[in-house]
Motif scaffolding. Structure first.
Motif, PDB file in Angstrom:
ATOM      1  N   VAL A  63      -5.536  -6.335 -12.416  1.00  0.00           N
ATOM      2  CA  VAL A  63      -5.672  -5.886 -11.030  1.00  0.00           C
ATOM      3  C   VAL A  63      -4.413  -6.357 -10.308  1.00  0.00           C
ATOM      4  O   VAL A  63      -4.267  -7.554 -10.014  1.00  0.00           O
ATOM      5  CB  VAL A  63      -6.932  -6.447 -10.351  1.00  0.00           C
ATOM      6  N   PRO A  64      -3.450  -5.467 -10.041  1.00  0.00           N
ATOM      7  CA  PRO A  64      -2.189  -5.891  -9.439  1.00  0.00           C
ATOM      8  C   PRO A  64      -2.370  -6.307  -7.978  1.00  0.00           C
ATOM      9  O   PRO A  64      -2.843  -5.525  -7.157  1.00  0.00           O
ATOM     10  CB  PRO A  64      -1.302  -4.642  -9.541  1.00  0.00           C
ATOM     11  N   VAL A  65      -1.974  -7.531  -7.682  1.00  0.00           N
ATOM     12  CA  VAL A  65      -1.997  -8.039  -6.314  1.00  0.00           C
ATOM     13  C   VAL A  65      -0.750  -8.903  -6.131  1.00  0.00           C
ATOM     14  O   VAL A  65      -0.494  -9.792  -6.940  1.00  0.00           O
ATOM     15  CB  VAL A  65      -3.254  -8.883  -6.015  1.00  0.00           C
ATOM     16  N   GLY A  66       0.009  -8.658  -5.068  1.00  0.00           N
ATOM     17  CA  GLY A  66       1.198  -9.462  -4.812  1.00  0.00           C
ATOM     18  C   GLY A  66       2.362  -8.600  -4.379  1.00  0.00           C
ATOM     19  O   GLY A  66       2.192  -7.443  -3.980  1.00  0.00           O
ATOM     20  N   GLY A  67       3.561  -9.156  -4.478  1.00  0.00           N
ATOM     21  CA  GLY A  67       4.729  -8.465  -3.966  1.00  0.00           C
ATOM     22  C   GLY A  67       5.414  -7.543  -4.955  1.00  0.00           C
ATOM     23  O   GLY A  67       5.880  -6.471  -4.591  1.00  0.00           O
ATOM     24  N   ALA A  68       5.490  -7.932  -6.234  1.00  0.00           N
ATOM     25  CA  ALA A  68       6.207  -7.149  -7.248  1.00  0.00           C
ATOM     26  C   ALA A  68       5.197  -6.505  -8.182  1.00  0.00           C
ATOM     27  O   ALA A  68       4.572  -7.183  -8.997  1.00  0.00           O
ATOM     28  CB  ALA A  68       7.160  -8.053  -8.023  1.00  0.00           C
ATOM     29  N   LEU A  69       5.024  -5.192  -8.052  1.00  0.00           N
ATOM     30  CA  LEU A  69       4.004  -4.483  -8.821  1.00  0.00           C
ATOM     31  C   LEU A  69       4.575  -3.286  -9.586  1.00  0.00           C
ATOM     32  O   LEU A  69       3.821  -2.488 -10.130  1.00  0.00           O
ATOM     33  CB  LEU A  69       2.880  -4.002  -7.898  1.00  0.00           C
ATOM     34  N   SER A  70       5.899  -3.155  -9.633  1.00  0.00           N
ATOM     35  CA  SER A  70       6.497  -1.954 -10.221  1.00  0.00           C
ATOM     36  C   SER A  70       6.236  -1.863 -11.719  1.00  0.00           C
ATOM     37  O   SER A  70       6.074  -0.756 -12.259  1.00  0.00           O
ATOM     38  CB  SER A  70       8.001  -1.924  -9.938  1.00  0.00           C
ATOM     39  N   LEU A  71       6.208  -2.992 -12.425  1.00  0.00           N
ATOM     40  CA  LEU A  71       5.954  -2.953 -13.861  1.00  0.00           C
ATOM     41  C   LEU A  71       4.543  -2.466 -14.147  1.00  0.00           C
ATOM     42  O   LEU A  71       4.339  -1.577 -14.983  1.00  0.00           O
ATOM     43  CB  LEU A  71       6.172  -4.331 -14.485  1.00  0.00           C
ATOM     44  N   ALA A  72       3.558  -3.039 -13.446  1.00  0.00           N
ATOM     45  CA  ALA A  72       2.171  -2.603 -13.636  1.00  0.00           C
ATOM     46  C   ALA A  72       2.038  -1.117 -13.331  1.00  0.00           C
ATOM     47  O   ALA A  72       1.375  -0.366 -14.066  1.00  0.00           O
ATOM     48  CB  ALA A  72       1.242  -3.423 -12.747  1.00  0.00           C
ATOM     49  N   ARG A  73       2.684  -0.674 -12.257  1.00  0.00           N
ATOM     50  CA  ARG A  73       2.614   0.743 -11.884  1.00  0.00           C
ATOM     51  C   ARG A  73       3.219   1.614 -12.979  1.00  0.00           C
ATOM     52  O   ARG A  73       2.669   2.681 -13.317  1.00  0.00           O
ATOM     53  CB  ARG A  73       3.347   0.964 -10.561  1.00  0.00           C
ATOM     54  N   SER A  74       4.338   1.190 -13.557  1.00  0.00           N
ATOM     55  CA  SER A  74       4.996   1.988 -14.592  1.00  0.00           C
ATOM     56  C   SER A  74       4.151   2.108 -15.851  1.00  0.00           C
ATOM     57  O   SER A  74       4.285   3.070 -16.616  1.00  0.00           O
ATOM     58  CB  SER A  74       6.361   1.379 -14.940  1.00  0.00           C
ATOM     59  N   LEU A  75       3.253   1.152 -16.078  1.00  0.00           N
ATOM     60  CA  LEU A  75       2.375   1.194 -17.245  1.00  0.00           C
ATOM     61  C   LEU A  75       1.137   2.045 -16.994  1.00  0.00           C
ATOM     62  O   LEU A  75       0.351   2.285 -17.914  1.00  0.00           O
ATOM     63  CB  LEU A  75       1.951  -0.224 -17.637  1.00  0.00           C
ATOM     64  N   GLY A  76       0.935   2.479 -15.747  1.00  0.00           N
ATOM     65  CA  GLY A  76      -0.200   3.322 -15.430  1.00  0.00           C
ATOM     66  C   GLY A  76      -1.348   2.623 -14.745  1.00  0.00           C
ATOM     67  O   GLY A  76      -2.414   3.220 -14.542  1.00  0.00           O
ATOM     68  N   VAL A  77      -1.164   1.353 -14.358  1.00  0.00           N
ATOM     69  CA  VAL A  77      -2.221   0.601 -13.685  1.00  0.00           C
ATOM     70  C   VAL A  77      -2.213   0.951 -12.201  1.00  0.00           C
ATOM     71  O   VAL A  77      -1.159   0.886 -11.565  1.00  0.00           O
ATOM     72  CB  VAL A  77      -2.014  -0.919 -13.864  1.00  0.00           C
ATOM     73  N   PRO A  78      -3.352   1.310 -11.611  1.00  0.00           N
ATOM     74  CA  PRO A  78      -3.382   1.553 -10.169  1.00  0.00           C
ATOM     75  C   PRO A  78      -3.018   0.284  -9.407  1.00  0.00           C
ATOM     76  O   PRO A  78      -3.379  -0.820  -9.815  1.00  0.00           O
ATOM     77  CB  PRO A  78      -4.845   1.946  -9.899  1.00  0.00           C
ATOM     78  N   THR A  79      -2.328   0.438  -8.280  1.00  0.00           N
ATOM     79  CA  THR A  79      -1.913  -0.734  -7.524  1.00  0.00           C
ATOM     80  C   THR A  79      -2.782  -1.002  -6.308  1.00  0.00           C
ATOM     81  O   THR A  79      -2.516  -1.944  -5.565  1.00  0.00           O
ATOM     82  CB  THR A  79      -0.442  -0.607  -7.090  1.00  0.00           C
ATOM     83  N   GLY A  80      -3.800  -0.216  -6.077  1.00  0.00           N
ATOM     84  CA  GLY A  80      -4.781  -0.511  -5.041  1.00  0.00           C
ATOM     85  C   GLY A  80      -5.901  -1.352  -5.626  1.00  0.00           C
ATOM     86  O   GLY A  80      -6.328  -1.134  -6.769  1.00  0.00           O
ATOM     87  N   ALA A  81      -6.399  -2.312  -4.851  1.00  0.00           N
ATOM     88  CA  ALA A  81      -7.401  -3.244  -5.372  1.00  0.00           C
ATOM     89  C   ALA A  81      -8.662  -2.525  -5.826  1.00  0.00           C
ATOM     90  O   ALA A  81      -9.211  -2.817  -6.896  1.00  0.00           O
ATOM     91  CB  ALA A  81      -7.740  -4.296  -4.315  1.00  0.00           C
ATOM     92  N   VAL A  82      -9.151  -1.586  -5.034  1.00  0.00           N
ATOM     93  CA  VAL A  82     -10.385  -0.886  -5.392  1.00  0.00           C
ATOM     94  C   VAL A  82     -10.180  -0.023  -6.631  1.00  0.00           C
ATOM     95  O   VAL A  82     -10.973  -0.066  -7.583  1.00  0.00           O
ATOM     96  CB  VAL A  82     -10.883  -0.031  -4.211  1.00  0.00           C
ATOM     97  N   ALA A  83      -9.110   0.774  -6.637  1.00  0.00           N
ATOM     98  CA  ALA A  83      -8.858   1.659  -7.781  1.00  0.00           C
ATOM     99  C   ALA A  83      -8.630   0.868  -9.060  1.00  0.00           C
ATOM    100  O   ALA A  83      -9.106   1.243 -10.134  1.00  0.00           O
ATOM    101  CB  ALA A  83      -7.658   2.560  -7.483  1.00  0.00           C
ATOM    102  N   ALA A  84      -7.891  -0.246  -8.960  1.00  0.00           N
ATOM    103  CA  ALA A  84      -7.623  -1.055 -10.147  1.00  0.00           C
ATOM    104  C   ALA A  84      -8.902  -1.700 -10.665  1.00  0.00           C
ATOM    105  O   ALA A  84      -9.135  -1.758 -11.889  1.00  0.00           O
ATOM    106  CB  ALA A  84      -6.579  -2.117  -9.829  1.00  0.00           C
ATOM    107  N   ALA A  85      -9.736  -2.208  -9.752  1.00  0.00           N
ATOM    108  CA  ALA A  85     -10.986  -2.826 -10.185  1.00  0.00           C
ATOM    109  C   ALA A  85     -11.924  -1.798 -10.812  1.00  0.00           C
ATOM    110  O   ALA A  85     -12.604  -2.084 -11.804  1.00  0.00           O
ATOM    111  CB  ALA A  85     -11.666  -3.511  -9.003  1.00  0.00           C
TER     112      ALA A  85
END
Length: 298
Positions: free
Chosen positions: A95-117
């Motif tokens: 669940v990406p939370v914080g300032g640097a989320l570009s790597l998680a996003r590039s792997l296909g992980v949603p960067t919104g808390a609800v969508a990621a959870a």
């Protein structure tokens, strides 16, 4: 990238929340916890330092790990699992939370808390290729030579204690005695912009030998501006070398292969959230399906 399995709502989850995520965006952390707890049996861990983080992950038992944090948290988790030789056996959720989320996003992980959870609860396991180097490091995204930016902390330094010398003076040991102080120090380091790479750190043309599956793509007699290596699909990496142009722009050299070796005089490379080097030689091998990551279903 192969779809492997969906997950039952009855799965037991181990939710490990990075302290920097709690400091930077406590609201997103709370939302993620609420969504996960409503959909599965969860055990929440709130480690205060990297050692506690590693212990919580190692003691997960049969629970499926969910890490809450930024790209540094993700790469830290993958490195721990790889060095424990458990990466290939562990189905990981983020669940990406914080300032640097570009790597998680590039792997296909949603960067919104609800969508990621929700993806943690309802997603599918996908196997992603990674790069594993000969010093036991793992690369999830593209590695670049020269690095785009310098790191805030040197390679090998613990982020929670980076830049600290031997304990001395009246304030020595304050971080060890006060976990909240370590968290605040880590947060400050996270918020400080990375310094651009200087010419002395390898930002100019380099003379490198790049070999792909044993065949030389470029040799030391041809200066290069940049090299990139990206894990692809089906167990091969995509390699691109940009030679120094003289007059007309030089066309990039491209190749694909399972192993990539770069050698030269004191080069640095950037990968994911860190800059490594200087070093004279490094070999990366594609770990086919080496990362089992839960992503939204399609």
């Amino acid at each position: 990238m192969a779809e492997v399995a969906t997950f039952a709502m009855s799965d037991q989850l181990l939710v490990v929340i990075d302290p920097v995520a709690r400091m930077m965006d406590g609201e997103s952390v709370r939302i993620a916890k609420d969504v996960l707890s409503a959909g599965a049996a969860t055990k929440v861990c709130l480690p205060e330092d990297p050692d506690e983080f590693a212990r919580a992950l190692a003691r997960r038992g049969s629970r499926r790990p969910v890490v809450v944090g930024d790209d540094r948290t993700l790469t830290r988790t993958v490195t721990l699992l790889h060095r424990q030789r458990e990466l290939a056996e562990c189905v990981l959720s983020v669940v990406p939370v914080g300032g640097a989320l570009s790597l998680a996003r590039s792997l296909g992980v949603p960067t919104g808390a609800v969508a990621a959870a929700r993806a943690v609860l309802e997603g599918v396991e996908r196997r992603l290729d990674v790069l594993v180097d000969d010093s036991d490091g793992v690369v999830l995204g593209t590695l670049r030579i020269p690095p785009v930016r310098e790191p805030v902390a040197p390679e090998g330094a613990d982020r929670e204690g980076a830049g600290a010398g031997p304990a001395s003076g009246p304030g020595a040991g304050a971080g060890a005695a006060r976990p909240w102080l370590r968290t605040c120090q880590s947060l400050v380091r996270t918020l400080v912009p990375a310094r651009p790479a200087s010419a002395g750190s390898g930002s100019g043309p380099s003379r490198l030998r790049v070999e792909v599956d044993g065949a030389t793509l470029v040799d030391l007699d041809q200066p290069v501006e940049a090299v990139s290596v990206t894990p692809g699909v089906a167990g091969v990496a995509a390699v691109e070398v940009r030679p120094v142009s003289v007059g007309a722009e030089a066309s990039p050299l491209r190749a694909e292969g399972r192993t990539v070796t770069v050698s030269g005089a004191h080069f640095r490379y950037g990968a994911d959230t860190a800059v490594s080097g200087p070093l004279r030689r490094r070999t990366w091998t594609v770990g086919e399906g080496g990362l089992r990551l839960v992503l939204p279903g399609r």
